[in-house]
Scaffold this motif. Structure first.
Motif, PDB file in Angstrom:
ATOM      1  N   TYR A  11       0.842  -1.202   0.000  1.00 14.30           N
ATOM      2  CA  TYR A  11       0.000   0.000   0.000  1.00 14.30           C
ATOM      3  C   TYR A  11       0.878   1.253   0.000  1.00 14.30           C
ATOM      4  O   TYR A  11       0.581   2.231  -0.688  1.00 14.30           O
ATOM      5  N   ALA A  12       1.965   1.224   0.746  1.00 11.82           N
ATOM      6  CA  ALA A  12       2.872   2.374   0.798  1.00 11.82           C
ATOM      7  C   ALA A  12       3.446   2.682  -0.580  1.00 11.82           C
ATOM      8  O   ALA A  12       3.612   3.850  -0.953  1.00 11.82           O
ATOM      9  N   VAL A  13       3.745   1.640  -1.354  1.00 13.97           N
ATOM     10  CA  VAL A  13       4.254   1.852  -2.714  1.00 13.97           C
ATOM     11  C   VAL A  13       3.180   2.518  -3.573  1.00 13.97           C
ATOM     12  O   VAL A  13       3.455   3.474  -4.307  1.00 13.97           O
ATOM     13  N   ALA A  14       1.925   2.010  -3.470  1.00 13.34           N
ATOM     14  CA  ALA A  14       0.837   2.591  -4.259  1.00 13.34           C
ATOM     15  C   ALA A  14       0.599   4.045  -3.874  1.00 13.34           C
ATOM     16  O   ALA A  14       0.359   4.895  -4.745  1.00 13.34           O
ATOM     17  N   VAL A  15       0.695   4.341  -2.574  1.00  9.95           N
ATOM     18  CA  VAL A  15       0.530   5.717  -2.109  1.00  9.95           C
ATOM     19  C   VAL A  15       1.657   6.589  -2.664  1.00  9.95           C
ATOM     20  O   VAL A  15       1.436   7.723  -3.106  1.00  9.95           O
ATOM     21  N   ALA A  16       2.869   6.063  -2.636  1.00  7.05           N
ATOM     22  CA  ALA A  16       4.014   6.822  -3.153  1.00  7.05           C
ATOM     23  C   ALA A  16       3.835   7.141  -4.634  1.00  7.05           C
ATOM     24  O   ALA A  16       4.209   8.223  -5.099  1.00  7.05           O
ATOM     25  N   MET A  17       3.255   6.214  -5.387  1.00 13.15           N
ATOM     26  CA  MET A  17       3.087   6.423  -6.819  1.00 13.15           C
ATOM     27  C   MET A  17       1.934   7.376  -7.133  1.00 13.15           C
ATOM     28  O   MET A  17       1.846   7.886  -8.250  1.00 13.15           O
ATOM     29  N   THR A  18       1.059   7.599  -6.163  1.00 11.96           N
ATOM     30  CA  THR A  18      -0.079   8.498  -6.403  1.00 11.96           C
ATOM     31  C   THR A  18       0.044   9.818  -5.656  1.00 11.96           C
ATOM     32  O   THR A  18      -0.466  10.837  -6.125  1.00 11.96           O
ATOM     33  N   HIS A  57      14.112  -8.137   4.554  1.00 15.98           N
ATOM     34  CA  HIS A  57      14.798  -7.396   3.494  1.00 15.98           C
ATOM     35  C   HIS A  57      13.847  -6.546   2.661  1.00 15.98           C
ATOM     36  O   HIS A  57      14.231  -5.510   2.134  1.00 15.98           O
ATOM     37  N   ARG A  58      12.578  -6.952   2.532  1.00 13.36           N
ATOM     38  CA  ARG A  58      11.661  -6.188   1.686  1.00 13.36           C
ATOM     39  C   ARG A  58      11.367  -4.808   2.261  1.00 13.36           C
ATOM     40  O   ARG A  58      11.154  -3.853   1.515  1.00 13.36           O
ATOM     41  N   LEU A  59      11.338  -4.687   3.581  1.00  9.92           N
ATOM     42  CA  LEU A  59      11.100  -3.370   4.175  1.00  9.92           C
ATOM     43  C   LEU A  59      12.255  -2.425   3.826  1.00  9.92           C
ATOM     44  O   LEU A  59      12.037  -1.277   3.437  1.00  9.92           O
ATOM     45  N   TYR A  60      13.478  -2.913   3.949  1.00  4.69           N
ATOM     46  CA  TYR A  60      14.643  -2.101   3.570  1.00  4.69           C
ATOM     47  C   TYR A  60      14.612  -1.764   2.082  1.00  4.69           C
ATOM     48  O   TYR A  60      14.919  -0.633   1.672  1.00  4.69           O
ATOM     49  N   ALA A  61      14.246  -2.743   1.243  1.00  4.33           N
ATOM     50  CA  ALA A  61      14.268  -2.545  -0.203  1.00  4.33           C
ATOM     51  C   ALA A  61      13.220  -1.518  -0.640  1.00  4.33           C
ATOM     52  O   ALA A  61      13.502  -0.649  -1.475  1.00  4.33           O
ATOM     53  N   VAL A  62      12.009  -1.625  -0.085  1.00  5.12           N
ATOM     54  CA  VAL A  62      10.963  -0.665  -0.441  1.00  5.12           C
ATOM     55  C   VAL A  62      11.329   0.730   0.051  1.00  5.12           C
ATOM     56  O   VAL A  62      11.175   1.726  -0.668  1.00  5.12           O
ATOM     57  N   ARG A  63      11.851   0.812   1.263  1.00  6.18           N
ATOM     58  CA  ARG A  63      12.262   2.121   1.783  1.00  6.18           C
ATOM     59  C   ARG A  63      13.349   2.732   0.879  1.00  6.18           C
ATOM     60  O   ARG A  63      13.315   3.921   0.557  1.00  6.18           O
ATOM     61  N   ALA A  64      14.301   1.912   0.462  1.00 12.79           N
ATOM     62  CA  ALA A  64      15.373   2.406  -0.409  1.00 12.79           C
ATOM     63  C   ALA A  64      14.801   2.907  -1.732  1.00 12.79           C
ATOM     64  O   ALA A  64      15.205   3.965  -2.238  1.00 12.79           O
ATOM     65  N   HIS A  65      13.866   2.159  -2.287  1.00 11.11           N
ATOM     66  CA  HIS A  65      13.262   2.551  -3.567  1.00 11.11           C
ATOM     67  C   HIS A  65      12.551   3.903  -3.452  1.00 11.11           C
ATOM     68  O   HIS A  65      12.722   4.785  -4.320  1.00 11.11           O
ATOM     69  N   LEU A  66      11.784   4.076  -2.384  1.00 19.78           N
ATOM     70  CA  LEU A  66      11.057   5.332  -2.208  1.00 19.78           C
ATOM     71  C   LEU A  66      12.018   6.489  -1.909  1.00 19.78           C
ATOM     72  O   LEU A  66      11.799   7.626  -2.351  1.00 19.78           O
ATOM     73  N   GLN A  67      13.086   6.191  -1.165  1.00 15.39           N
ATOM     74  CA  GLN A  67      14.089   7.244  -0.914  1.00 15.39           C
ATOM     75  C   GLN A  67      14.786   7.642  -2.207  1.00 15.39           C
ATOM     76  O   GLN A  67      15.071   8.833  -2.430  1.00 15.39           O
ATOM     77  N   GLU A  68      15.033   6.663  -3.070  1.00 18.28           N
ATOM     78  CA  GLU A  68      15.643   6.983  -4.365  1.00 18.28           C
ATOM     79  C   GLU A  68      14.711   7.865  -5.188  1.00 18.28           C
ATOM     80  O   GLU A  68      15.147   8.841  -5.817  1.00 18.28           O
TER      81      GLU A  68
END
Length: 406
Positions: free
Chosen positions: A328-335, A358-369
């Protein structure tokens, strides 16, 4: 398909049916399962030379039943069971010709007395028809480790007093949920292997889809069974495009969509559309609907993130868990922008289910990027790489971190 492959498929399809016949007639999971394996071995040896019999299921039942009877006769403690079975079931009677006990067998293998790992192993062994060695390879453990594990699972079922029968009306929903969860776990382990050198374990995804198709044939009106099958098909449709020639992981947004399997996408989309129109909404249907939105977009930038966000909002209400929150956080970030998505991730830091995941770190890294915070993104990509045991994921995450230095 070659003749050996057709024979293997036939034996794999018949194995749970034959086991069901023996369990109804004699009881004793371990003894019946051993007898079925011996019958399958005899068929694999004899049928290529003698030809497949007119009634292959009856042939297997007869051979396996002889093995069980031999065991019964050799053990005095089981002579009473043999006599009772002989009274209850006439020799050679395997029940109605069209009776398929696979569903009852699935429910038995997913008995609540077993841990999820034991349920998966026993399902692969008894319903999937995999050998103990094949199940061991699926779990990446030695066969000598897996054999006692499967044996203990059978013993727990016996100790729990479980019978070979469909669960009562009161137990039905919980037991069906367990069956669906086991099939989901098998598929996920095959689609993204939790460890090892390969991203995919095609033998597991194929088996999960086959078993779920079998379950759907038994429960054609169940929306969640249809939803799970649709989710598997829509997800597996992307498999060929998920890795490069050298096995490098390719993220969804960068995949060559021409390599996706259009036939699986069409089947999965039709399944989920029909299920959501005719059945109460459930978690697997919602996940399948999300998968359909991803694969039906012609380009990554055409993805309907607004609709995906709504689906995850609904999913979070009816089946809340940290992975749903992560998606959901990814979808929110994209909108609504990456900073908004990052704020949602903060609530997962104290969740023990996501600790060191690892997925929490990976998603956080993606959104920070996406937010332009390359230093923080680099750190979290490196942390994610350290916390996954999948070699392709490790390489991908380390590459992402290195690319931020350029």
């Amino acid at each position: 398909m070659s003749t050996p492959a057709r024979l293997e498929d036939l034996l794999r399809e018949l194995a749970p049916q034959v086991l069901g016949v023996l369990l109804r007639r004699y009881g004793g999971f371990e003894e019946c399962e051993d007898a079925v394996q011996e019958a399958l071995l005899a068929a694999a040896t004899q049928w290529p030379a003698d030809g497949i019999p007119d009634s292959p299921r009856s042939w297997l039942v007869t051979v396996a039943a002889r093995r069980v009877v031999d065991q019964v006769r050799s053990e005095q403690a089981r002579r009473r069971r043999e006599a009772t079975a002989a009274l209850l079931t006439a020799p050679g009677d395997e029940g109605p010709r069209d009776q398929d006990d696979t569903l009852a067998l699935l429910f038995l293998c997913c008995h609540p007395a077993l841990t999820p790992a034991a349920q998966v192993a026993l399902t692969l062994r008894a319903v999937g028809g995999l050998s103990t060695a094949e199940v061991a390879r699926a779990f990446l453990v030695p066969e000598a480790t897996m054999a006692p594990r499967i044996s203990r699972a059978k013993q727990r079922i016996r100790a729990a007093g479980a019978t070979f029968a469909m669960p009562s009306a009161q137990e039905w929903a919980a037991r069906l949920d367990a069956v669906l969860q086991v099939l989901y776990l098998i598929f996920n382990e095959g689609y993204t292997a939790s460890s090892g050198p390969d991203l995919h374990r095609a033998e597991l995804t194929t088996e999960a889809i086959r078993l779920t198709r079998m379950l759907r044939r038994s429960l054609p009106a169940d929306g969640e069974v249809a939803g799970l099958l649709a989710l598997m098909l829509l997800t597996d449709a992307r498999r060929a495009a998920r890795t490069g020639p050298d096995g490098t992981l390719i993220p969804l947004a960068e995949q060559d969509r021409n390599r996706w399997d259009a036939t699986l996408i069409e089947e999965g989309a039709a399944l989920i559309t029909a299920a959501m129109a005719t059945s109460p909404l459930g978690p697997y249907q919602l996940q399948a609907a999300t998968a359909a939105l991803h694969v039906q977009a012609p380009r990554a930038e055409d993805t309907d993130w607004g609709q995906i966000r709504i689906l995850y909002e609904i999913l979070g209400r009816i089946a809340p868990n940290p992975v749903v929150t992560l998606n959901y956080a990814v979808a929110v970030a994209m909108t609504s922008g990456p900073r908004t998505g990052l704020e949602l991730l903060e609530g997962l830091d104290g969740d023990p289910r996501m600790a060191r995941h690892h997925r929490l770190y990976a998603v956080r890294a993606h959104l920070q990027e996406l937010a332009g915070d390359n230093a923080a993104a680099r750190t979290n990509y490196q942390l994610a790489a350290r916390h996954t045991t999948s070699l392709p994921e490790q390489r991908y995450l380390r590459d992402r971190a290195r690319n931020l230095d350029r």
